[in-house]
Design a protein around this motif. Structure first.
Motif, PDB file in Angstrom:
ATOM      1  N   VAL A  11       0.920  -1.290   0.070  1.00  0.00           N
ATOM      2  CA  VAL A  11      -0.088   0.035  -0.023  1.00  0.00           C
ATOM      3  C   VAL A  11       0.914   1.278  -0.075  1.00  0.00           C
ATOM      4  O   VAL A  11       0.556   2.259  -0.559  1.00  0.00           O
ATOM      5  CB  VAL A  11      -0.963  -0.087   1.185  1.00  0.00           C
ATOM      6  N   ALA A  12       2.005   1.123   0.725  1.00  0.00           N
ATOM      7  CA  ALA A  12       2.660   2.419   0.952  1.00  0.00           C
ATOM      8  C   ALA A  12       3.392   2.983  -0.342  1.00  0.00           C
ATOM      9  O   ALA A  12       3.564   4.121  -0.751  1.00  0.00           O
ATOM     10  CB  ALA A  12       3.922   2.269   1.866  1.00  0.00           C
TER      11      ALA A  12
ATOM     12  N   GLN B 231       2.090   3.059  -3.202  1.00  0.00           N
ATOM     13  CA  GLN B 231       1.184   4.350  -3.773  1.00  0.00           C
ATOM     14  C   GLN B 231       0.108   4.584  -3.148  1.00  0.00           C
ATOM     15  O   GLN B 231      -1.046   4.572  -3.345  1.00  0.00           O
ATOM     16  CB  GLN B 231       0.667   3.847  -5.334  1.00  0.00           C
ATOM     17  N   GLY B 232       0.524   4.871  -1.954  1.00  0.00           N
ATOM     18  CA  GLY B 232      -0.567   5.362  -0.819  1.00  0.00           C
ATOM     19  C   GLY B 232      -0.902   6.604  -1.041  1.00  0.00           C
ATOM     20  O   GLY B 232      -1.443   7.209  -2.138  1.00  0.00           O
ATOM     21  N   SER B 233      -0.877   7.361   0.005  1.00  0.00           N
ATOM     22  CA  SER B 233      -1.247   8.779   0.104  1.00  0.00           C
ATOM     23  C   SER B 233      -0.728   9.803  -0.993  1.00  0.00           C
ATOM     24  O   SER B 233      -1.298  10.791  -1.748  1.00  0.00           O
ATOM     25  CB  SER B 233      -1.228   9.587   1.510  1.00  0.00           C
TER      26      SER B 233
ATOM     27  N   ARG C 217      -2.450  10.401   5.107  1.00  0.00           N
ATOM     28  CA  ARG C 217      -1.368   9.590   5.343  1.00  0.00           C
ATOM     29  C   ARG C 217      -1.535   8.469   6.416  1.00  0.00           C
ATOM     30  O   ARG C 217      -1.227   6.934   6.166  1.00  0.00           O
ATOM     31  CB  ARG C 217       0.042  10.493   5.811  1.00  0.00           C
TER      32      ARG C 217
ATOM     33  N   THR D 154      -5.467   0.697  -1.374  1.00  0.00           N
ATOM     34  CA  THR D 154      -5.481   1.290  -0.134  1.00  0.00           C
ATOM     35  C   THR D 154      -6.210   0.706   0.876  1.00  0.00           C
ATOM     36  O   THR D 154      -6.368   1.023   1.814  1.00  0.00           O
ATOM     37  CB  THR D 154      -5.800   2.713  -0.206  1.00  0.00           C
TER      38      THR D 154
ATOM     39  N   CYS E  90      -4.489   6.020   4.291  1.00  0.00           N
ATOM     40  CA  CYS E  90      -4.303   5.329   3.078  1.00  0.00           C
ATOM     41  C   CYS E  90      -2.766   4.475   3.303  1.00  0.00           C
ATOM     42  O   CYS E  90      -2.451   3.467   2.966  1.00  0.00           O
ATOM     43  CB  CYS E  90      -3.969   6.116   2.188  1.00  0.00           C
ATOM     44  N   ASP E  91      -1.916   5.122   4.115  1.00  0.00           N
ATOM     45  CA  ASP E  91      -0.549   4.577   4.459  1.00  0.00           C
ATOM     46  C   ASP E  91      -0.505   3.357   5.631  1.00  0.00           C
ATOM     47  O   ASP E  91       0.162   2.669   5.661  1.00  0.00           O
ATOM     48  CB  ASP E  91       0.550   5.466   4.525  1.00  0.00           C
ATOM     49  N   GLU E  92      -1.144   3.946   6.532  1.00  0.00           N
ATOM     50  CA  GLU E  92      -0.988   3.287   7.966  1.00  0.00           C
ATOM     51  C   GLU E  92      -2.376   2.573   8.406  1.00  0.00           C
ATOM     52  O   GLU E  92      -2.430   1.810   9.249  1.00  0.00           O
ATOM     53  CB  GLU E  92      -0.478   4.248   8.934  1.00  0.00           C
ATOM     54  N   GLN E  93      -3.470   2.478   7.316  1.00  0.00           N
ATOM     55  CA  GLN E  93      -4.888   1.956   7.714  1.00  0.00           C
ATOM     56  C   GLN E  93      -5.189   2.321   9.054  1.00  0.00           C
ATOM     57  O   GLN E  93      -5.653   1.303   9.733  1.00  0.00           O
ATOM     58  CB  GLN E  93      -4.442   0.331   7.667  1.00  0.00           C
TER      59      GLN E  93
END
Length: 911
Positions: free
Chosen positions: A12-13, A15-17, A78, A397, A81-84
């Motif tokens: 996910v990271a 192409q996350g935020s 962030r 994401t 989308c990056d850290e759920q």
């Protein structure tokens, strides 16, 4: 992570935020300010420190708030989308931002205006207050990342500002209208830094044609005169969100007394079903118009079928219908409300959990849609072919390797939501010819046409309604409901599902209630309730009388688990305590509210037992057990609440006990039984007699007072020491001395007979042990059997003389060979022989004691068993006669065997 995630998926990271075009713009534009917001989820403190840092860099209030918003949303993208991050982290952070911005904007606006116009003053010279009320998701603390804020501005008092040097005075209406415009300029207008929140005032009284700010009095009048049903759903989640100072000082609580009666009615409010149906249809039609010719707009995770709005509607409908009577349902956040609805038994736990999972999933999807471009949209992007497109990014994401498993999960959630929504607000399948919820504008059949199709008795009964004032006074929609209800009943009669007698009794029950249109709505909305009601009314007469006194209990028939359950005292008490806590949160816990709360809960439980009884799910003994357990629970709760509210109480817990006699003591209560009670205390405080005297008066008042909801029990205290001439509450030592014959003031034999059925109902374990010892000492004391026999036979004769029986009939209770003969025989056996036979000491009921007496050799073989069986049958017949409001004096021949069995018992005991 979603179960749809696959092994080997793109991290996910990766192409996350950073994929978000909105986030990219923020990071480019505000690179120099990014470090001002401390790490982690934003809090009120970090928002304040960042805002102050932005002001220190030379930004004005409006610019600082807008930049703060950009920093917060970048952080949330962030975290999400990056850290759920959990959904609650995101929604609460956006809500905190809105509260902070509105508070800062209002303080700034008022400070500027007061320098020109002076302070707005109330009637006693106190500052007048303006409250900003957050509606919808802001009120529920569940804002999405690109939400607008639905606001209503209310001030507490009319008046004028103080002016400055004699000039600049304005009415409060003018002053606060200026403040509202200032707040909008600081929060809602778009500048080079964007906006803080889009602001919507359309929910205010009279909508966009109304003034931007209203007084509290004007708001109350609007609710009373013009408030519409759909507005009750809007105000359900309302909350004062700013200014913070006036939330802290408690002044904002004044709004509750105006809003709560508007949102929550005192009765079960099924009339709102149609209102919500109309509102939902309008929303779906609007969504359909928006997507016409634009297929990309058809996949709206909020407004389309099975979307977020339908979950909210399901929960809010159950809250509004029942929240007036069940205050524990009153809460704003959707997920918390789902838990409370399930805990109240209004929804299966599994359904609530599935709806909660769907809600979280859809809300997280909604946020990702909005992260893309900071647009207030809920429409899912199209195009799943390219993995690097917007839809593919949303899927990744959310924890999915590609679009297909994500869309499969999405469709599953939405289909489940849609099914549950349709189940609650969908078609009326109980009647194919009587219209109903999905009948739209189809005309309901008129009474004349209906009557021609009904059988004789019912036709004659309904025919009286043609010119009945209550029917003629009904609004058109209520008259239509009544016609459809009669049509459905007629159809069921033709199908043989219900009896004509039941239908006539329903008409008798319904006629006095026609002005309370919610009952028509309930029966029409719930065909299952309608059919169960008819079965209940057809089975016996007394249920109709009970329903007429307490019509609100009819809603209990909606429970699918009704017939499978038994009374649960612990759950009953827990529910009452939860309702008390809910009333305390809204400052509604006055004595009258608690009296009504107790009565509604009690009547509902009595009715549940009645319904199970009439359906044959309970024996007479089980009915008595449940009604007795209910009385015990009501006494415990009422005692706790009365003591807590007793002004003269001198300790946290009372040293107090309640001893039950008669049917309460023997756990043989019936419907409408009074409670034979003795009150005792064991407290050495010098004020004890006075305190417990006041306490018992209060307790009896709470139990017996008739309110709008009826009463609880009639209380009989004649069995206390010295009867009606004695103290209403005595020390336990005085009670023990009286019963055990110590001193000149002692109990009579008939009081010892009553002691055989006495039971310690309420109080501490030490006091219970002392009572049990006194009772055992009294009933096992050595006695002159001949004298005892003579006294009991004489007492039996006096009782029989007081209850004459018509010639040629047999009174199930009072005739020779009836129930009282068996009861007196048991009392003699206990008082004469329990000293030698300790198995007769426990208060286990007449049937078990007869069986034990025979086993102990005190009765000839079979005499005890046959008398026990006869007593059980007579008790069943008595119970049945009372349910059907029939006489208990009957022809003797059919009960010859039972009479003979009890005659044999009497002869064996008394000769």
């Amino acid at each position: 992570m979603s179960p749809g995630a696959q092994a080997g998926e793109m991290p996910v990271a990766a192409q996350g935020s950073a994929f978000s075009r909105f986030v990219q713009r923020i990071r480019r534009r505000y690179a120099a300010e990014m470090d001002l917001l401390p790490p982690g989820a934003p809090s009120r403190d970090t928002l304040q420190s960042t805002y102050e840092a932005l002001l220190a860099r030379g930004h004005d209030t409006g610019a600082a708030l807008r930049i703060l918003r950009q920093l917060v949303l970048e952080r949330l993208a962030r975290l999400d989308c990056d850290e759920q991050a959990p959904l609650a982290t995101v929604t609460l952070s956006v809500t905190l931002l809105a509260e902070f911005a509105l508070d800062a904007a209002l303080r700034h606006a008022l400070a500027e205006l007061e320098t020109v116009h002076g302070r707005p003053l109330g009637p006693d010279g106190q500052p007048a207050r303006l409250w900003i009320i957050g509606m919808g998701k802001l009120g529920a603390r569940e804002l999405n990342v690109s939400s607008d804020v639905d606001l209503i501005y209310v001030y507490d008092h009319e008046g004028e500002t103080a002016g400055v040097d004699g000039r600049g005075r304005l009415s409060h209406q003018e002053f606060f209208a200026k403040a509202v415009r200032h707040v909008y300029a600081l929060v809602g207008e778009t500048t080079e830094h964007g906006f803080v929140f889009r602001v919507d005032l359309a929910l205010r009284p009279n909508g966009n044609s109304g003034p931007p700010v209203v007084s509290l009095d004007a708001l109350e009048e609007y609710f009373l005169v013009q408030g519409r049903e759909w507005e009750r759903f809007a105000w359900l989640k309302s909350r004062v969100v700013a200014p913070r100072a006036w939330i802290k000082d408690g002044s904002a609580q004044a709004l509750r007394s105006v809003v709560l009666p508007f949102v929550f009615r005192r009765y079960l409010d099924y009339g709102v079903f149609d209102s919500l149906r109309v509102l939902h249809r309008q929303i779906r039609e609007h969504a359909a118009r928006r997507s016409a010719g634009r297929p990309e707009r058809a996949n709206d995770v909020k407004l389309s079928r099975g979307g977020i709005r339908e979950i909210e509607f399901i929960v809010q409908l159950l809250q509004v219908v029942r929240g007036g009577q069940f205050p524990e349902l009153r809460t704003r956040p959707t997920l918390e409300a789902l838990q409370r609805v399930a805990a109240a038994g209004l929804m299966p736990e599994a359904t609530a959990q599935s709806l909660a999972r769907a809600y979280e999933f859809l809300r997280r999807v909604e946020h990702r849609i909005q992260y893309l471009d900071d647009q207030q949209t809920h429409v899912l992007p199209m195009g799943c072919d390219e993995g690097d497109g917007d839809l593919g990014w949303i899927a990744r994401t959310m924890g999915y390797a590609e679009c297909c498993p994500f869309l499969h999960e999405l469709d599953g959630h939405r289909e489940f939501v849609a099914q549950e929504f349709d189940k609650l607000l969908g078609a009326n399948e109980g009647c194919k010819t009587c219209g109903g919820p999905k009948g739209g504008k189809a005309a309901a059949p008129d009474l004349d046409a209906l009557c021609e199709q009904l059988p004789g008795q019912l036709r004659e009964r309904i025919g009286r309604w043609r010119d009945h004032p209550r029917v003629l006074a009904l609004r058109e929609d209520a008259r239509n409901r009544l016609s459809r209800l009669i049509a459905r009943t007629g159809q069921w009669l033709l199908e043989g599902r219900v009896s004509e007698e039941a239908a006539v009794r329903m008409a008798d029950w319904l006629e006095p209630l026609l002005r309370r249109e919610s009952y028509l709505a309930l029966l029409l909305e719930r065909p299952g309730v309608h059919e169960r009601l008819l079965r209940l009314l057809g089975a016996a007469r007394w249920p109709a009388r009970y329903l007429l006194r307490h019509p609100g209990v009819i809603d209990e028939l909606a429970s699918e688990a009704l017939y499978a359950e038994r009374f649960d005292a612990q759950a009953f008490e827990q529910e009452l305590e939860e309702r008390l806590r809910a009333l305390r949160r809204t400052n509604e816990d006055d004595d009258e509210s608690l009296l009504n709360l107790l009565r509604r809960a009690h009547h509902a439980e009595v009715f549940r037992t009645l319904a199970r009884d009439v359906e044959g799910r309970l024996t007479v003994e089980q009915v008595a057990d449940d009604l007795s357990a209910l009385a015990d629970a009501v006494l415990r709760v009422t005692t706790r609440w009365c003591w807590q509210r007793l002004k003269s109480r001198h300790r946290d817990e009372p040293c107090f006990g309640i001893i039950g006699y008669g049917k309460l003591g023997g756990k043989e209560l019936g419907y409408g039984s009074d409670l034979d009670i003795v009150f005792v205390f064991d407290d050495q405080d010098e004020r004890a007699q006075e305190v417990y005297g006041a306490f018992v008066h209060k307790l009896i008042n709470w139990l017996t007072t008739k309110t709008a909801e009826g009463d609880l029990y009639e209380i009989d205290t004649a069995l206390r020491p010295n009867g009606n001439s004695g103290l209403l509450v005595t020390t336990f030592d005085a009670y023990a001395k009286y019963q055990q014959g110590r001193g000149s003031n002692t109990a009579w034999t008939w009081e010892h007979q009553a002691m055989t059925r006495a039971r310690f109902v309420l109080g501490g374990a030490d006091l219970q042990a002392r009572f049990d010892a006194v009772r055992e000492a009294v009933i096992t004391a050595p006695r002159d059997e001949a004298a005892l026999r003579t006294e009991i036979v004489a007492m039996r004769s006096r009782v029989r003389e007081a209850h004459p029986v018509k010639p040629g009939l047999f009174d199930i209770k009072h005739s020779e060979g009836g129930m009282v003969d068996a009861e007196f025989a048991v009392q003699f056996l206990v008082l004469a022989d329990s000293g030698k036979h300790p198995e007769l000491v426990p208060n286990v009921g007449n049937i078990a004691l007869l069986q034990r007496a025979e086993a102990a050799g005190l009765l000839p073989a079979k005499v005890g068993q046959r008398a026990a069986a006869a007593y059980r049958e007579l008790r069943r017949l008595q119970h049945r006669a009372r349910l059907d409001e029939a006489s208990t004096q009957v022809a003797p021949a059919p009960l010859e065997a039972e009479r003979d069995a009890i005659h044999a018992l009497w002869s064996a005991v008394f000769g």
